[in-house]
Write a protein that holds these residues in place. Structure first.
Motif, PDB file in Angstrom:
ATOM      1  N   ASP A 294     -22.810-122.883  80.045  1.00 43.42           N
ATOM      2  CA  ASP A 294     -23.334-124.047  80.664  1.00 43.42           C
ATOM      3  C   ASP A 294     -22.566-125.349  80.489  1.00 43.42           C
ATOM      4  O   ASP A 294     -22.419-126.266  81.286  1.00 43.42           O
ATOM      5  CB  ASP A 294     -24.672-123.937  80.572  1.00 43.42           C
ATOM      6  N   THR A 295     -22.465-125.392  79.208  1.00 40.73           N
ATOM      7  CA  THR A 295     -21.660-126.622  78.514  1.00 40.73           C
ATOM      8  C   THR A 295     -20.268-126.818  79.137  1.00 40.73           C
ATOM      9  O   THR A 295     -19.916-128.046  79.609  1.00 40.73           O
ATOM     10  CB  THR A 295     -21.654-126.566  77.095  1.00 40.73           C
ATOM     11  N   ARG A 297     -19.413-125.557  82.003  1.00 40.48           N
ATOM     12  CA  ARG A 297     -19.543-125.900  83.325  1.00 40.48           C
ATOM     13  C   ARG A 297     -19.639-127.393  83.671  1.00 40.48           C
ATOM     14  O   ARG A 297     -19.230-128.008  84.500  1.00 40.48           O
ATOM     15  CB  ARG A 297     -20.479-125.060  83.994  1.00 40.48           C
ATOM     16  N   GLN A 298     -20.658-127.893  82.835  1.00 41.08           N
ATOM     17  CA  GLN A 298     -21.256-129.220  82.841  1.00 41.08           C
ATOM     18  C   GLN A 298     -20.160-130.129  82.519  1.00 41.08           C
ATOM     19  O   GLN A 298     -20.041-131.261  83.315  1.00 41.08           O
ATOM     20  CB  GLN A 298     -22.434-129.450  81.884  1.00 41.08           C
ATOM     21  N   THR A 299     -19.210-129.830  81.500  1.00 41.76           N
ATOM     22  CA  THR A 299     -18.237-130.753  81.120  1.00 41.76           C
ATOM     23  C   THR A 299     -17.101-130.822  82.419  1.00 41.76           C
ATOM     24  O   THR A 299     -16.621-131.816  82.797  1.00 41.76           O
ATOM     25  CB  THR A 299     -17.522-130.181  80.049  1.00 41.76           C
ATOM     26  N   GLN A 301     -17.852-130.364  85.523  1.00 42.03           N
ATOM     27  CA  GLN A 301     -18.276-131.039  86.554  1.00 42.03           C
ATOM     28  C   GLN A 301     -18.384-132.703  86.258  1.00 42.03           C
ATOM     29  O   GLN A 301     -17.902-133.427  87.248  1.00 42.03           O
ATOM     30  CB  GLN A 301     -19.783-130.963  86.953  1.00 42.03           C
ATOM     31  N   ARG A 302     -18.556-133.011  84.939  1.00 43.74           N
ATOM     32  CA  ARG A 302     -18.320-134.460  84.677  1.00 43.74           C
ATOM     33  C   ARG A 302     -17.181-134.880  84.816  1.00 43.74           C
ATOM     34  O   ARG A 302     -16.603-135.947  85.265  1.00 43.74           O
ATOM     35  CB  ARG A 302     -18.860-134.553  83.141  1.00 43.74           C
TER      36      ARG A 302
END
Lengths: 328, 326
Positions: A294-295, A297-299, A301-302
């Motif tokens: 998830d991390t 993925r979030q990175t 996206q950011r």
């Protein structure tokens, strides 16, 4: 006959951050392309665009074994390849938006991403035209005696255009350090491969040029990387070019205006079950926690969101840009 | 003491001098190596420079031009040969869409110091697919320079200038001038692309012509003297860039313009030149400009037909007589 499906290579054999880096890059490309669709619906992108959702493992797998000095050419469906080669996301968005801070200062657009500083020496909007140019890039390496490799991505449709034949023949007769990668996404524009091509495995075409042809699961990034590494090593060792057929799927239509209604029912769903990002995440779960994924993925996206924000803040080109770069 | 040589043989001299000067120069083309070229224009180069720098290719024009482009992007200065200029049709995409547009589309990231040499033109009975004055195909593609040498020294100097130039240059070598004699201009200053040669000065009419038409214009001008008509003959030497100023300056004296060209009117360099001159310098004209072209047909094979098809010395004389009547 050298054709054969390469067995999936395990990422477990690589350093632990390898899989994370591959996943991060594939996610950046997926999210970039998803954003491009949004931008289109907002009328912020001109002309047409050709997206590569579903094909990320091919370009990411191959480019992961290249250095910036190795050259890469690709097609008008080339955002993923250019990003995978290392081009900055903000400048990519800037190019799409026609801004001064774009990769090509807004003069190329969606179909012509290029960043020579990372070896992305051209996205071509003429089917197959970059194959002879790839031969020239490989010729320069051979002539100068350096160890650069020239890689080219192109679609299944390009194997039916004359430039493909001329390029592969010449690359082989001169034993040049080139790697030709077919992104077989099953459709040439709107037409399924079987309606335009009398053989089912395009890697077989390598036989006609006296070079190895390798078929690989193009949705398995580890397998793609393994095949690409062998081909690049072969090229670098002076043993000549390789043709790789990476079997994959275009999850979207040909271009902006194509809803892809010609696809048989269920076909997309079957391929979505083998989505390259899904497959990689699943294989990583043996060594990575869901939270860690998830991390990543979030990175990603950011990174994509902030790149778009930067691009939207870029000014449009000034009018003096029009007359620049026609001549040296 | 300058050395006498013909138009055919000076090509290899220019190429050899360029290759000795710069290791990044290499030649690609069909039969350019071991065979010395289909027209023997590269004779001796393979022996001196070897197969690494003088490279025989398959009959693959797209691959020849594409390989030239790709190698230029990666630091080389290639010279590609397309045997007959008509064969540019086979690799038109590589020239028109790739070579010409690459620098622009990449905002100057791409370097394209590419020279493409082609054997051009009619008059030797090669028929329609081997006789086109193909330079006209490339006039409307920004990004290409076009050289059309008519003499031995100009061919030497323009070829050297094309190879040194950082832009793509198409060099058209006229087949019907291969036997023309002249001297190698060694030790003279390099020629800048875009500078016309004022071949002959006269106050009554300005004739602009290239390649074999330049020689016919000079012959006509020499004959016209007997009729009291003095012509200026301008050979632009390059079509892109074009030395408009040389033509304008001459029109100040003559007020009459005649362009002689080895092609049909439509889409030709002569039509473009006349359009620019009339638009920009209408006040200089005392007579409507004359564009002497071929009939609107492909080049015919039979000697009787091809002779008639090309503008002749007599056609030029008649045209000039009509012009000065105004």
């Amino acid at each position: 006959m050298t054709i054969g499906v390469e067995a999936s290579a395990s990422l477990d054999q690589g350093p632990p951050d390898d899989a994370a880096a591959l996943l991060a890059m594939m996610l950046r490309i997926r999210m970039f392309e998803d954003k491009v669709m949004d931008l289109f619906s907002q009328n912020l992108v001109r002309g047409s665009t050709h997206l590569c959702q579903g094909q990320e493992a091919v370009t990411v797998g191959v480019c992961s074994v290249l250095r910036h000095v190795d050259t890469m050419t690709c097609t008008y469906r080339g955002h993923g390849a250019v990003i995978a080669k290392g081009a900055p996301l903000a400048a990519c968005f800037g190019e799409l938006l026609g801004r001064a801070g774009g990769l090509c200062r807004g003069k190329g657009g969606s179909m012509h991403f290029a960043d020579f500083s990372v070896g992305a020496i051209g996205s071509n909007a003429i089917v197959g035209a970059h194959l002879p140019i790839t031969v020239g890039a490989a010729l320069a390496s051979s002539y100068l005696g350096d160890d650069r490799v020239a890689v080219s991505f192109f679609g299944d449709g390009a194997t039916n255009i004359g430039a493909f034949h001329e390029a592969l023949n010449l690359a082989s007769v001169w034993k040049l350090p080139a790697v030709f990668v077919i992104e077989n996404n099953q459709y040439g524009e709107y037409s399924p491969l079987r309606s335009t091509t009398p053989i089912d495995r395009l890697a077989r075409r390598a036989d006609a040029y006296g070079m190895p042809g390798v078929l690989v699961d193009g949705n398995d990034v580890a397998a793609v990387r393994s095949v690409a590494r062998s081909a690049v090593e072969r090229a670098r060792a002076g043993q000549g070019p390789t043709l790789i057929e990476a079997d994959t799927y275009r999850q979207v239509g040909h271009s902006r205006s194509d809803p892809a209604t010609y696809r048989p029912a269920g076909e997309l769903d079957r391929w979505l079950e083998r989505d390259p990002i899904l497959l990689l995440e699943r294989s990583m779960l043996t060594r990575w926690s869901t939270e860690e994924l998830d991390t990543i993925r979030q990175t990603a996206q950011r990174d994509v969101d902030s790149a778009l924000e930067m691009a939207l803040a870029m000014p449009e080109p000034t009018l003096d840009e029009m007359a620049k770069d026609v001549w040296a | 003491m300058s050395e006498e040589i013909n138009y055919r043989k000076v090509i290899a001299v220019a190429l050899a001098d360029a290759m000795r000067e710069d290791d990044s120069v290499l030649l690609l083309g069909e039969d350019v190596g071991a065979a010395g070229g289909a027209f023997k224009t590269t004779a001796g180069l393979f022996e001196e420079f070897g197969p690494r720098r003088v490279r025989d290719t398959p009959i693959s024009e797209q691959a020849i031009v594409g390989a030239a482009i790709g190698s230029a992007l990666c630091g080389l200065r290639p010279v590609a040969e397309i045997m007959f200029a008509d064969f540019a049709g086979v690799c038109f995409d590589q020239i028109a869409n790739q070579l010409a547009k690459y620098r622009y589309m990449t905002a100057g990231q791409a370097q394209l110091p590419v020279t493409i040499r082609m054997a051009n033109g009619a008059g030797a009975g090669f028929a329609a697919q081997h006789s086109q004055a193909a330079e006209n195909w490339f006039l409307s593609i920004p990004g290409l320079k076009i050289a059309v040498p008519a003499t031995v020294p100009d061919l030497y100097l323009l070829l050297r200038a094309a190879i040194r130039d950082d832009d793509p240059v198409l060099v058209f070598e006229h087949k019907n001038l291969f036997a023309l004699k002249g001297s190698i201009p060694r030790g003279v200053a390099p020629l800048r692309l875009g500078v016309a040669d004022i071949v002959r000065q006269g106050n009554d009419v300005t004739m602009v012509a290239t390649q074999q038409m330049r020689h016919r214009a000079v012959e006509a001008a020499d004959l016209l003297v007997q009729e009291g008509i003095e012509a200026t003959v301008i050979d632009p030497r390059t079509l892109i860039p074009f030395d408009d100023e040389a033509v304008r300056a001459s029109l100040e004296q003559t007020a009459r313009l005649m362009v002689v060209q080895e092609t049909v009117q439509a889409g030709s360099w002569g039509a473009s030149l006349i359009a620019r001159m009339v638009q920009d310098h209408f006040e200089l004209f005392d007579a409507p400009p004359t564009l002497l072209s071929t009939p609107n047909t492909p080049a015919p094979y039979a000697a009787a037909l091809e002779r008639e098809w090309l503008p002749s010395v007599e056609d030029i004389r008649i045209g000039a007589r009509e012009l000065v009547k105004w």
